[in-house]
Write an enzyme that holds these catalytic residues in place. Structure first.
Site, mmCIF file in Angstrom:
data_model
loop_
_atom_site.group_PDB
_atom_site.id
_atom_site.type_symbol
_atom_site.label_atom_id
_atom_site.label_comp_id
_atom_site.label_asym_id
_atom_site.label_seq_id
_atom_site.Cartn_x
_atom_site.Cartn_y
_atom_site.Cartn_z
ATOM 1 N N ASN A 44 -4.660 -0.149 0.017
ATOM 2 C CA ASN A 44 -3.484 0.687 -0.185
ATOM 3 C C ASN A 44 -3.458 1.806 0.847
ATOM 4 O OD1 ASN A 44 -5.747 1.623 -1.716
ATOM 5 N ND2 ASN A 44 -4.451 2.840 -3.043
ATOM 6 N N GLU A 46 -1.519 5.346 1.374
ATOM 7 C CA GLU A 46 -0.650 6.323 0.725
ATOM 8 C C GLU A 46 -0.032 7.278 1.742
ATOM 9 O OE1 GLU A 46 -2.955 8.109 -2.444
ATOM 10 O OE2 GLU A 46 -2.797 6.249 -3.630
ATOM 11 N N CYS A 55 1.098 -0.793 -1.283
ATOM 12 C CA CYS A 55 -0.020 -1.358 -2.048
ATOM 13 C C CYS A 55 -0.872 -2.290 -1.182
ATOM 14 C CB CYS A 55 0.502 -2.178 -3.221
ATOM 15 S SG CYS A 55 1.332 -1.224 -4.485
ATOM 16 N N GLU A 57 -1.938 -5.252 -1.836
ATOM 17 C CA GLU A 57 -1.478 -6.643 -1.844
ATOM 18 C C GLU A 57 -0.401 -6.871 -0.788
ATOM 19 O OE1 GLU A 57 -1.780 -4.525 -4.328
ATOM 20 O OE2 GLU A 57 -2.171 -5.515 -6.243
ATOM 21 N N CYS A 88 1.259 -4.668 -9.016
ATOM 22 C CA CYS A 88 2.452 -3.992 -9.540
ATOM 23 C C CYS A 88 3.662 -4.927 -9.428
ATOM 24 C CB CYS A 88 2.695 -2.686 -8.787
ATOM 25 S SG CYS A 88 3.464 -2.920 -7.177
ATOM 26 N N CYS A 91 4.888 -5.844 -5.843
ATOM 27 C CA CYS A 91 4.002 -6.827 -5.188
ATOM 28 C C CYS A 91 4.206 -8.214 -5.778
ATOM 29 C CB CYS A 91 2.542 -6.408 -5.324
ATOM 30 S SG CYS A 91 2.159 -4.952 -4.323
HETATM 31 N N1 THU Z 1 -1.739 0.192 -5.888
HETATM 32 C C1 THU Z 1 -2.042 -0.939 -5.187
HETATM 33 O O1 THU Z 1 -2.527 -0.875 -4.045
HETATM 34 N N2 THU Z 1 -1.811 -2.135 -5.782
HETATM 35 C C2 THU Z 1 -1.267 -2.295 -7.023
HETATM 36 O O2 THU Z 1 -0.926 -3.406 -7.409
HETATM 37 C C3 THU Z 1 -1.120 -1.134 -7.894
HETATM 38 C C4 THU Z 1 -1.147 0.183 -7.211
HETATM 39 C C5 THU Z 1 -1.981 1.486 -5.255
HETATM 40 C C6 THU Z 1 -0.762 2.232 -4.862
HETATM 41 C C7 THU Z 1 -1.255 3.665 -4.886
HETATM 42 O O3 THU Z 1 -1.863 3.948 -3.642
HETATM 43 C C8 THU Z 1 -2.339 3.665 -5.953
HETATM 44 O O4 THU Z 1 -2.687 2.312 -6.157
HETATM 45 C C9 THU Z 1 -1.919 4.280 -7.270
HETATM 46 O O5 THU Z 1 -0.732 3.721 -7.720
#
Ligand code: THU
Length: 133
Positions: A44, A46, A55, A57, A88, A91
């Site tokens: 991920n 940010e 994310c 994925e 999520c 994704c």
């Molecule tokens: N996140 C992912 O990388 N994948 C997911 O399927 C769920 C959420 C990340 C996004 C963000 O950086 C952190 O997790 C919190 O939501």
């Protein structure tokens, strides 16, 4: 466990080390495998403008797509040790768009749970709807 699933989980774990998660501190790694056996990983990433966060994925998937890959067999996802972290909704949509039939492997660091993308996104909107227009 199937050795290729094990390898994919290991790649997801390595990718998690690169997570750019300074705002949530929730570090995620993912690794997607092509049907030919090649692995693309992602973490991920940010943003200070929170909504721009990507994310793990989608990073893994878009890395593979941008290299011309088209057929995928499985994706492994790892976040917190001891917990299974499902993808999520955003994704799930992109995964079903580009990798129908995909096996989703969730690892808590020790055990795994597996699903298909269709199980995680039933009654999905997809290009079948667009073809009717
Ligand atoms: N996140 C992912 O990388 N994948 C997911 O399927 C769920 C959420 C990340 C996004 C963000 O950086 C952190 O997790 C919190 O939501």
């Amino acid at each position: 466990m199937n050795p290729s699933d094990q390898q994919l989980i290991q790649a997801a774990g390595l990718a998690r080390q690169h997570a750019r998660a300074r705002y949530s501190n929730f570090r995620v790694g993912a690794a997607i495998q092509t049907t030919a056996g090649k692995i693309y990983s992602g973490c991920n990433v940010e943003s200070s403008s929170y909504g721009l966060t990507i994310c793990a994925e989608r990073v893994a998937l878009t890395k593979a797509l941008s290299e011309g890959e088209n057929e995928f067999s499985a994706i492994a996802i790892m976040a917190r040790d001891g917990e299974f972290t499902p993808p999520c909704g955003a994704c799930r949509q992109l995964l079903i768009d580009y990798a129908p039939g995909l096996k989703i492997i969730l690892s808590d660091g020790i055990n795994v749970k597996t699903y298909t993308i269709e199980e995680l996104l039933p009654v999905a909107f997809d290009d079948a709807q667009l073809r009717k227009v």
